[in-house]
Design an enzyme around this catalytic site. Structure first.
Site, PDB file in Angstrom:
ATOM      1  N   HIS A   1       1.050  -1.440  -0.305  1.00 20.74           N
ATOM      2  CA  HIS A   1       0.241  -0.006  -0.201  1.00 20.74           C
ATOM      3  C   HIS A   1       1.311   1.320  -0.353  1.00 20.74           C
ATOM      4  O   HIS A   1       1.775   1.516   0.815  1.00 20.74           O
ATOM      5  CB  HIS A   1      -0.843   0.084   0.505  1.00 20.74           C
ATOM      6  CG  HIS A   1      -2.023   1.002   1.314  1.00 20.74           C
ATOM      7  ND1 HIS A   1      -2.150   1.774   2.404  1.00 20.74           N
ATOM      8  CD2 HIS A   1      -2.548   0.972   0.460  1.00 20.74           C
ATOM      9  CE1 HIS A   1      -2.743   3.143   2.383  1.00 20.74           C
ATOM     10  NE2 HIS A   1      -3.682   2.294   0.891  1.00 20.74           N
TER      11      HIS A   1
ATOM     12  N   HIS B   1      -1.115  10.282  -2.992  1.00 25.61           N
ATOM     13  CA  HIS B   1      -2.379  10.150  -2.686  1.00 25.61           C
ATOM     14  C   HIS B   1      -3.179  11.222  -2.468  1.00 25.61           C
ATOM     15  O   HIS B   1      -4.992  10.712  -2.887  1.00 25.61           O
ATOM     16  CB  HIS B   1      -2.122   9.423  -0.833  1.00 25.61           C
ATOM     17  CG  HIS B   1      -3.270   9.524  -0.536  1.00 25.61           C
ATOM     18  ND1 HIS B   1      -4.705  10.046   0.817  1.00 25.61           N
ATOM     19  CD2 HIS B   1      -4.057   7.687  -0.954  1.00 25.61           C
ATOM     20  CE1 HIS B   1      -5.432   9.198   0.632  1.00 25.61           C
ATOM     21  NE2 HIS B   1      -5.028   8.311  -0.095  1.00 25.61           N
TER      22      HIS B   1
ATOM     23  N   GLU C   1       1.014   0.199  -4.974  1.00 25.02           N
ATOM     24  CA  GLU C   1       0.149   0.893  -5.431  1.00 25.02           C
ATOM     25  C   GLU C   1       0.379   2.068  -5.387  1.00 25.02           C
ATOM     26  O   GLU C   1       1.008   2.526  -4.671  1.00 25.02           O
ATOM     27  CB  GLU C   1      -0.495   0.636  -4.174  1.00 25.02           C
ATOM     28  CG  GLU C   1      -2.414   1.520  -4.541  1.00 25.02           C
ATOM     29  CD  GLU C   1      -2.326   1.976  -3.146  1.00 25.02           C
ATOM     30  OE1 GLU C   1      -2.370   2.174  -1.906  1.00 25.02           O
ATOM     31  OE2 GLU C   1      -3.904   2.181  -3.153  1.00 25.02           O
TER      32      GLU C   1
HETATM   33 CA    CA Z   1      -4.743   3.648  -2.454  1.00 23.46          CA
END
Ligand code: CA
Length: 321
Positions: A27, A69, A54
């Site tokens: 992540h 993000h 990711e």
């Molecule tokens: Ca995400």
């Protein structure tokens, strides 16, 4: 006797296959150890036994995709110091107001709480040490593909298209650009990508334009992540509809269980998702932020793997999955 022995061997093999099949997603890269979404965090994550790394995607003023993000630059970079006069009326610094060249001048640091200025995860990489850049999506892909070649691994990417409604309102076609870049780098054919998004309408539209499998992210309605009704998505009808366009769902882990008397009990979501052949990969396992009601990571993971039997997991510490 031979038949019984054979049955036992096959069962054990199947059980071990089941365990191996859990899709492990780093992540935001190796974000437990290095500032999220930096190339350094990608390189470290690539050294692990994982399936996907990711990248979250947002767009710049000059229509480039960067790996970040938030649509804002201020929680993970020094944008306020370098460009103090470029905030909007709400006081935030938006990536869509900056060119890629400008964003390249920024230094990425651990995520901070904007109100207090303190690190969200105080035990992670210290502030003011080393210099990390915001990568473009292209640089990111070229690093992953380069490492795949030099190591012989086949680690995929699972890009998340961030806030398509916001980008559209800014006149930015983040969806077409993402599909174009993925296609240019062979992801239509190589089976090494999954596209994720919180907005169902975006995924439904993408479904007709790509072979790349889709993952419907499921938020909590109170977060106001998009205009979708996520409570409805978690019902039998909602999951049935998701299965018409996506292969995976990514719920918030606590959406998969109820808590009674400080104990977790699996709810129906896993069963309903599997009824429609949806694979379930919840987010986010963090060694330094354990979900309620679990006392520690061991207890949480034994529930997640043993009772929920998830198909995949997003983790900031994917090396420890
Ligand atoms: Ca995400």
């Amino acid at each position: 006797m031979k038949k019984i022995l054979l049955f036992v061997i096959v069962t054990l093999l199947c059980l071990s296959c089941r365990q191996q099949k859990i899709i492990k997603v780093a992540h935001r890269g190796a974000s437990g150890y290095l500032p999220e979404h930096t190339l350094e965090a990608v390189a470290l994550a690539h050294s692990w036994d994982i399936d996907y790394i990711e990248p979250d995607l947002v767009m710049t003023k000059d229509d480039q995709l960067i790996v970040m993000h938030d649509p804002h630059l201020d929680t993970t970079t020094n944008v306020k110091d370098l460009f103090p006069n470029r905030a909007r009326a709400d006081g935030r610094f938006y990536a869509v107001d900056f060119s890629l060249d400008e964003i390249k001048k920024l230094s990425v640091h651990e995520r901070v709480n904007l109100e207090t200025g303190e690190a969200v995860f105080p035990g992670r990489f210290p502030h003011g040490r080393s210099h990390f850049e915001v990568p473009s999506f292209i640089e990111y892909i070229e690093l992953v593909q380069g490492l795949n070649k030099s190591t012989g691994k086949k680690i995929g990417i699972i890009p998340e298209i961030k806030a398509p409604e916001f980008h559209e309102s800014e006149g930015k076609d983040i969806v077409s650009k993402t599909l174009f870049v993925l296609k240019s780098y062979g992801y239509e054919e190589n089976g090494q990508a999954i596209i994720q998004c919180f907005e169902p309408n975006t995924l439904k539209m993408i479904k007709n334009k790509t072979n790349i499998p889709l993952l419907q992210l499921i938020a909590v309605n109170e977060w106001k992540e998009s205009s979708a009704d996520y409570d409805k998505m978690l019902t039998d009808d909602g999951l049935k509809e998701i299965a018409t366009y996506a292969k995976y769902i990514g719920p918030y882990l606590p959406q998969l269980y109820d808590i009674k008397n400080d104990r977790a009990f699996k709810n129906d979501v896993m069963k309903l998702a599997h009824k429609y052949d949806l694979k379930v990969a919840p987010y986010t396992i963090r060694d330094d932020a354990i979900f309620k009601p679990f006392e520690n990571k061991k207890e949480m993971m034994s529930f997640v793997l043993g009772e929920l039997e998830v198909d995949g997991l997003f983790s900031d510490f994917a090396d420890k999955l």
